[in-house]
Design an enzyme around this catalytic site. Structure first.
Site, PDB file in Angstrom:
ATOM      1  N   ASP A 127       0.353  -1.161  -0.997  1.00 25.63           N
ATOM      2  CA  ASP A 127      -0.099  -0.771   0.117  1.00 25.63           C
ATOM      3  C   ASP A 127      -1.452   0.065   0.212  1.00 25.63           C
ATOM      4  O   ASP A 127      -1.980   0.840   0.406  1.00 25.63           O
ATOM      5  CB  ASP A 127       0.782   0.676  -0.108  1.00 25.63           C
ATOM      6  CG  ASP A 127       2.163   0.470  -0.368  1.00 25.63           C
ATOM      7  OD1 ASP A 127       2.543  -1.029   0.674  1.00 25.63           O
ATOM      8  OD2 ASP A 127       2.994   0.900  -1.028  1.00 25.63           O
ATOM      9  N   HIS A 140       2.978   1.775   6.373  1.00 25.95           N
ATOM     10  CA  HIS A 140       3.479   2.378   5.104  1.00 25.95           C
ATOM     11  C   HIS A 140       3.143   1.340   4.407  1.00 25.95           C
ATOM     12  O   HIS A 140       3.097   1.218   3.357  1.00 25.95           O
ATOM     13  CB  HIS A 140       5.258   2.007   5.218  1.00 25.95           C
ATOM     14  CG  HIS A 140       5.664   0.881   6.001  1.00 25.95           C
ATOM     15  ND1 HIS A 140       6.621  -0.047   5.249  1.00 25.95           N
ATOM     16  CD2 HIS A 140       4.583  -0.075   6.084  1.00 25.95           C
ATOM     17  CE1 HIS A 140       6.624  -0.909   5.409  1.00 25.95           C
ATOM     18  NE2 HIS A 140       6.061  -1.665   5.766  1.00 25.95           N
ATOM     19  N   GLU A 272      11.715   4.540   0.742  1.00 24.54           N
ATOM     20  CA  GLU A 272      12.193   2.877   1.788  1.00 24.54           C
ATOM     21  C   GLU A 272      13.829   2.874   1.213  1.00 24.54           C
ATOM     22  O   GLU A 272      14.589   1.562   1.218  1.00 24.54           O
ATOM     23  CB  GLU A 272      11.075   1.855   0.976  1.00 24.54           C
ATOM     24  CG  GLU A 272       9.272   1.922   1.298  1.00 24.54           C
ATOM     25  CD  GLU A 272       9.463   1.613   3.014  1.00 24.54           C
ATOM     26  OE1 GLU A 272      10.317   1.047   3.507  1.00 24.54           O
ATOM     27  OE2 GLU A 272       8.271   2.006   3.080  1.00 24.54           O
TER      28      GLU A 272
END
Length: 300
Positions: A127, A140, A272
């Site tokens: 990420d 995200h 998630e």
């Protein structure tokens, strides 16, 4: 860990393309997270969900490449303010997602209260993308980069300061899917990463011991950001970006138990969970089990 805990849901699904992850907070609540923590002696206050505004069109691409930038930034601003407020009141903030873009707000709210906030990023992914490196434009995949000050100003300057975290105060555990730009950034910034290769060779016990010792030396608080896709899809099928070859539920329980014993986590989020993709709410139940271990649940 503080015995007064505030649960904050963030029904965010705009940081990626697959619908359903906005129902993650509800799924985790349905799996019994409040009752589990109350049984461990925590005083629980469920603050409900942070409002998430919808774009006019489906997955608006804004500022050239970023999807739903305005809406993601607005919701993270609200989350950051709420996390900040709860820490001021000496409540432990436990954030439930929603996609991983919500970590932008979680870290913005938490880092205000520490000189050197550490981060354990428990995830298959780094990420660490930005608009320049992201293959998809999905935010995200960017929250950790944003938190070290790399990315769009609307994201990096939430709560009017940047960066939130120093790269050397980050430990990534479970990585097995990194984009080229993320690999370059990890090398450039010296970010500490334990990929599945290291975990397989060293064992989870040694990895977490090293992570705890590393962060204890240099940080005054630690935020845990746990993406359920860190677990293998066989263990946690209800995630939007599953990657084979992941962590087992047993390894993850051990990691959470060791962090509980270390007594160093000052804020946490579990993200998630997508019940649309799940099997009988299995992934949300796994999340609740891991939350129990993180907050002191033991067999004996």
């Amino acid at each position: 860990m503080r015995k007064h805990m505030s649960i904050i849901g963030v029904p965010m699904d705009l940081g990626q393309n697959r619908r359903g992850v906005d129902m993650g907070p509800s799924a985790i609540r349905y799996a019994g997270v409040v009752e589990r923590l109350e049984n461990l002696g925590y005083h629980m206050n469920d603050l409900g969900d942070v409002p998430v505004s919808r774009p006019d069109g489906k997955n608006e691409i804004q500022d050239g490449k970023l999807r739903n930038l305005k809406q993601v930034a607005e919701s993270n601003q609200k989350l950051a303010e709420l996390v900040d407020k709860e820490i001021v009141e000496n409540h432990f903030p436990l954030i439930l997602g929603g996609d991983h873009s919500i970590a932008i707000g979680s870290l913005a709210g938490a880092a205000k209260h520490f000189q050197n906030l550490g981060v354990i990023w428990y995830d298959a992914h780094g990420d660490l993308n930005s608009g320049d490196t992201s293959p998809s434009g999905n935010i995200h995949g960017m929250p950790l980069a944003v938190s070290i000050g790399i990315g769009h100003d609307k994201l990096t300057t939430i709560l009017d300061y940047a960066p939130k975290v120093k790269p050397e105060n980050i430990v990534i555990i479970g990585a097995r899917s990194l984009d080229p730009g993320e690999k370059e950034l990890i090398q450039e910034k010296g970010i500490n990463v334990y990929s599945m290769h290291e975990i397989d060779r060293m064992g989870m016990s040694q990895v977490v011991t090293e992570a705890i010792n590393y962060l204890r030396e240099r940080t005054d608080g630690v935020h845990l950001s746990l993406d359920l896709d860190g677990l293998d899809p066989e263990e946690a099928p209800g995630v939007g970006t599953p990657v084979l070859g992941g962590l087992s539920y047993r390894e993850s329980h051990l990691a959470m138990e060791m962090l509980a014993e270390a007594d160093m986590i000052t804020s946490a989020e579990f993200v998630e969970v997508n019940p649309i993709l799940d099997d009988k709410n299995k992934t949300a139940s796994q999340a609740v089990g891991l939350i129990g271990s993180l907050f002191g649940e033991k067999l004996k």
